[in-house]
Write a protein that holds these residues in place. Sequence first.
Motif, PDB file in Angstrom:
ATOM      1  N   ASP A 222      19.964   1.807 116.633  1.00  0.00           N
ATOM      2  CA  ASP A 222      18.656   1.170 116.493  1.00  0.00           C
ATOM      3  C   ASP A 222      17.647   2.176 117.029  1.00  0.00           C
ATOM      4  N   GLY A 223      16.984   2.862 116.095  1.00  0.00           N
ATOM      5  CA  GLY A 223      16.093   3.961 116.467  1.00  0.00           C
ATOM      6  C   GLY A 223      14.885   3.508 117.261  1.00  0.00           C
TER       7      GLY A 223
ATOM      8  N   PHE B  47      14.718   5.906  87.795  1.00  0.00           N
ATOM      9  CA  PHE B  47      15.442   6.184  89.038  1.00  0.00           C
ATOM     10  C   PHE B  47      14.564   5.781  90.217  1.00  0.00           C
ATOM     11  N   THR B  48      15.162   5.670  91.386  1.00  0.00           N
ATOM     12  CA  THR B  48      14.367   5.542  92.615  1.00  0.00           C
ATOM     13  C   THR B  48      14.192   6.959  93.166  1.00  0.00           C
ATOM     14  N   TYR B  49      13.113   7.188  93.894  1.00  0.00           N
ATOM     15  CA  TYR B  49      12.793   8.534  94.384  1.00  0.00           C
ATOM     16  C   TYR B  49      12.739   8.486  95.905  1.00  0.00           C
ATOM     17  N   ASP B  50      13.603   9.237  96.569  1.00  0.00           N
ATOM     18  CA  ASP B  50      13.638   9.201  98.029  1.00  0.00           C
ATOM     19  C   ASP B  50      14.208  10.505  98.590  1.00  0.00           C
ATOM     20  N   PRO B  51      13.449  11.621  98.431  1.00  0.00           N
ATOM     21  CA  PRO B  51      13.963  12.897  98.947  1.00  0.00           C
ATOM     22  C   PRO B  51      14.200  12.809 100.462  1.00  0.00           C
ATOM     23  N   GLY B  52      15.289  13.382 100.910  1.00  0.00           N
ATOM     24  CA  GLY B  52      15.598  13.325 102.349  1.00  0.00           C
ATOM     25  C   GLY B  52      16.171  11.981 102.765  1.00  0.00           C
ATOM     26  N   PHE B  53      16.379  11.093 101.780  1.00  0.00           N
ATOM     27  CA  PHE B  53      16.992   9.762 102.046  1.00  0.00           C
ATOM     28  C   PHE B  53      16.324   9.010 103.201  1.00  0.00           C
ATOM     29  N   THR B  54      15.004   8.982 103.227  1.00  0.00           N
ATOM     30  CA  THR B  54      14.356   8.317 104.362  1.00  0.00           C
ATOM     31  C   THR B  54      14.472   6.792 104.295  1.00  0.00           C
ATOM     32  N   SER B  55      14.723   6.258 103.092  1.00  0.00           N
ATOM     33  CA  SER B  55      14.836   4.797 102.953  1.00  0.00           C
ATOM     34  C   SER B  55      16.124   4.388 102.258  1.00  0.00           C
ATOM     35  N   THR B  56      17.096   5.296 102.193  1.00  0.00           N
ATOM     36  CA  THR B  56      18.288   5.005 101.401  1.00  0.00           C
ATOM     37  C   THR B  56      19.534   4.852 102.261  1.00  0.00           C
TER      38      THR B  56
ATOM     39  N   HIS C 137      27.408   9.990 114.708  1.00  0.00           N
ATOM     40  CA  HIS C 137      25.988   9.626 114.683  1.00  0.00           C
ATOM     41  C   HIS C 137      25.622   9.085 113.309  1.00  0.00           C
ATOM     42  N   GLU C 138      26.391   8.176 112.840  1.00  0.00           N
ATOM     43  CA  GLU C 138      26.307   7.561 111.495  1.00  0.00           C
ATOM     44  C   GLU C 138      25.935   8.561 110.399  1.00  0.00           C
ATOM     45  N   GLN C 139      25.023   8.257 109.490  1.00  0.00           N
ATOM     46  CA  GLN C 139      24.908   9.079 108.261  1.00  0.00           C
ATOM     47  C   GLN C 139      23.897  10.227 108.410  1.00  0.00           C
ATOM     48  N   ASN C 140      24.134  11.092 109.398  1.00  0.00           N
ATOM     49  CA  ASN C 140      23.283  12.271 109.600  1.00  0.00           C
ATOM     50  C   ASN C 140      23.569  13.315 108.502  1.00  0.00           C
ATOM     51  N   ALA C 141      22.854  14.445 108.539  1.00  0.00           N
ATOM     52  CA  ALA C 141      22.964  15.415 107.433  1.00  0.00           C
ATOM     53  C   ALA C 141      24.394  15.924 107.238  1.00  0.00           C
ATOM     54  N   SER C 142      25.061  16.334 108.321  1.00  0.00           N
ATOM     55  CA  SER C 142      26.407  16.921 108.143  1.00  0.00           C
ATOM     56  C   SER C 142      27.426  15.859 107.716  1.00  0.00           C
ATOM     57  N   THR C 143      27.285  14.643 108.229  1.00  0.00           N
ATOM     58  CA  THR C 143      28.217  13.576 107.833  1.00  0.00           C
ATOM     59  C   THR C 143      28.002  13.217 106.367  1.00  0.00           C
ATOM     60  N   THR C 144      26.751  13.253 105.939  1.00  0.00           N
ATOM     61  CA  THR C 144      26.458  12.991 104.528  1.00  0.00           C
ATOM     62  C   THR C 144      27.107  14.064 103.652  1.00  0.00           C
ATOM     63  N   VAL C 145      27.094  15.302 104.145  1.00  0.00           N
ATOM     64  CA  VAL C 145      27.767  16.387 103.411  1.00  0.00           C
ATOM     65  C   VAL C 145      29.279  16.123 103.362  1.00  0.00           C
ATOM     66  N   VAL C 146      29.861  15.736 104.505  1.00  0.00           N
ATOM     67  CA  VAL C 146      31.308  15.470 104.548  1.00  0.00           C
ATOM     68  C   VAL C 146      31.667  14.366 103.551  1.00  0.00           C
ATOM     69  N   ARG C 147      30.888  13.291 103.546  1.00  0.00           N
ATOM     70  CA  ARG C 147      31.162  12.194 102.608  1.00  0.00           C
ATOM     71  C   ARG C 147      30.968  12.663 101.157  1.00  0.00           C
ATOM     72  N   GLY C 148      29.955  13.512 100.948  1.00  0.00           N
ATOM     73  CA  GLY C 148      29.710  14.028  99.594  1.00  0.00           C
ATOM     74  C   GLY C 148      30.892  14.847  99.089  1.00  0.00           C
ATOM     75  N   VAL C 149      31.429  15.710  99.952  1.00  0.00           N
ATOM     76  CA  VAL C 149      32.592  16.516  99.541  1.00  0.00           C
ATOM     77  C   VAL C 149      33.803  15.598  99.365  1.00  0.00           C
ATOM     78  N   ALA C 150      33.944  14.625 100.274  1.00  0.00           N
ATOM     79  CA  ALA C 150      35.058  13.662 100.149  1.00  0.00           C
ATOM     80  C   ALA C 150      35.007  12.970  98.793  1.00  0.00           C
TER      81      ALA C 150
ATOM     82  N   ARG D 119      14.760  12.011 113.199  1.00  0.00           N
ATOM     83  CA  ARG D 119      14.492  11.148 112.049  1.00  0.00           C
ATOM     84  C   ARG D 119      14.645   9.667 112.402  1.00  0.00           C
ATOM     85  N   VAL D 120      15.613   9.335 113.239  1.00  0.00           N
ATOM     86  CA  VAL D 120      15.903   7.918 113.492  1.00  0.00           C
ATOM     87  C   VAL D 120      15.327   7.416 114.819  1.00  0.00           C
ATOM     88  N   TYR D 121      15.469   8.203 115.889  1.00  0.00           N
ATOM     89  CA  TYR D 121      14.968   7.734 117.191  1.00  0.00           C
ATOM     90  C   TYR D 121      13.454   7.880 117.265  1.00  0.00           C
TER      91      TYR D 121
END
Length: 427
Positions: A63-64, A43-52, A240-253, A317-319
């Motif tokens: 553009d941060g 697997f690839t390892y990237d906790p917190g999705f810093t590079s994913t 704000h593109e793929q921030n934590a809450s949006t990632t949750v929304v997409r995950g539930v979707a 994280r981004v800016y």
Amino acid sequence: MKKNTFSLIDNRTGKNYEYPILDATRGPSVLDMRTFFKDSDMFTYDPGFTSTASCTSEITFIDGAKGELRYRGIPIEELALNHSYLETCYLLMTGELPDKDTLRDFDLEIRHRAFLHEGLRHLFAVFPDNAHPMATLSAAVTALSTFFDDHETCQDEAGYQEMARRIISKIPTIAAFAYRHSLGIPFIQPDIDLGFTENFLTMMRAYPGGKMHLCANGHETIKEVEIRALDTIFTLHADHEQNASTTVVRGVASTGAHPYVAISSGISALWGRAHGGANESVIAQLEMIGSVENVETFIQRAKDPNDDFRLMGFGHRVYKNFDPRAKILKNLQDELREELHLDNELMSIARKIEEIALSDDYFISRKLYPNIDFYTGIILTALQIPKTMFTPIFVIGRTVGWITQWIEFKKESSSKIARPRQLYKGN
Ligand code: CMC
């Protein structure tokens, strides 16, 4: 070796793996690793999705390094200064800014859909007095899904738009009811003669049956300048593109759950103080610091690696240069200083923190700058909005982003259930 590919060598075996590079229209390219596990049994390892990159998207670009934010290609500065929040919603949902007639129709529709089913009103009564409005809001949005249980049958553009318009209209009503319940005072119904933002402020403040306002700052009606300030805050929070809450929304979707349940999960994720809850924590922290003389002590605490105290409203994280939303709000603060009576002790403490942090090597070397939440609290306080409502206001602004990202996910043919793997270290 093919062009536009990326090679990885397993130094244990000398085996070479080649992966396609997917070019973005703007921003970094992406390495397509989808077959990596099948190819290598790793697997690839990237906790917190810093590079994913977790998805493909056409909605928001950041553009941060440059401090740039665009919705559907349009710079946030242009939207915040020259367009309303409702125009921004339409842009996010459809990809185009509305013309005059389209905006009028959209605005009317949003006004008419703002009412809640009478049955839903009773839900608020089960929560204790002083329930945090974020908890009530999240529960009420889940409950809303039971009144509109048609998501399985409305899997086309019209059905998606219906889901979106309904939740965008109703979320301010739910937030205002949650607030009024927390005070134990009667709800104010939406008024279809009022625009989106004025309607929300009225539902928060008005006395039942009258135009007097509960906590207006020595005036009886809502000022134009207050509507403009809050409308801008909604626009700056819209996506704000793929921030934590949006990632949750997409995950539930990705599990096929109802979109309002996905949004309710997004609300829960947003509540944390590392994310949207930071706006409430900023003011709580300024109040705790108490006076300009105490600022230095707290700056030292923020820098101490053995103290988990963090300066709320700093870092992102981004800016890594500046948060363009913060810049717009700082200018707005300066502009509204006199009209909204912003010159107070909290403002002086905030300015002192900003001044010290921006010249301190700890913050400079880690690229920690004030983010949007550092400035919203001061403006919202001036609008007579209590701090427990700051994150619900973030929710109102962000709902359009969540539902637009949900729609994008549903329309993407290669969407899969979100199912990351792990590096197992147990027995
Ligand atoms: N105060 C003091 N030090 C900080 C802060 C802060 N606010 N933020 C980060 N650091 C330090 C952190 O201790 C670490 O130092 P070191 O390298 O010595 O260990 C370094 O900076 C990097 O921090 P990180 O936690 O690895 O960075 P991250 O990208 O994972 O976290 C963040 C980003 C926003 C969660 C974090 O900066 C933070 O907790 N800020 C305060 C909360 C806040 O204002 N949140 C609102 C974000 S904007 C609204 C939104 O979009 O949600």
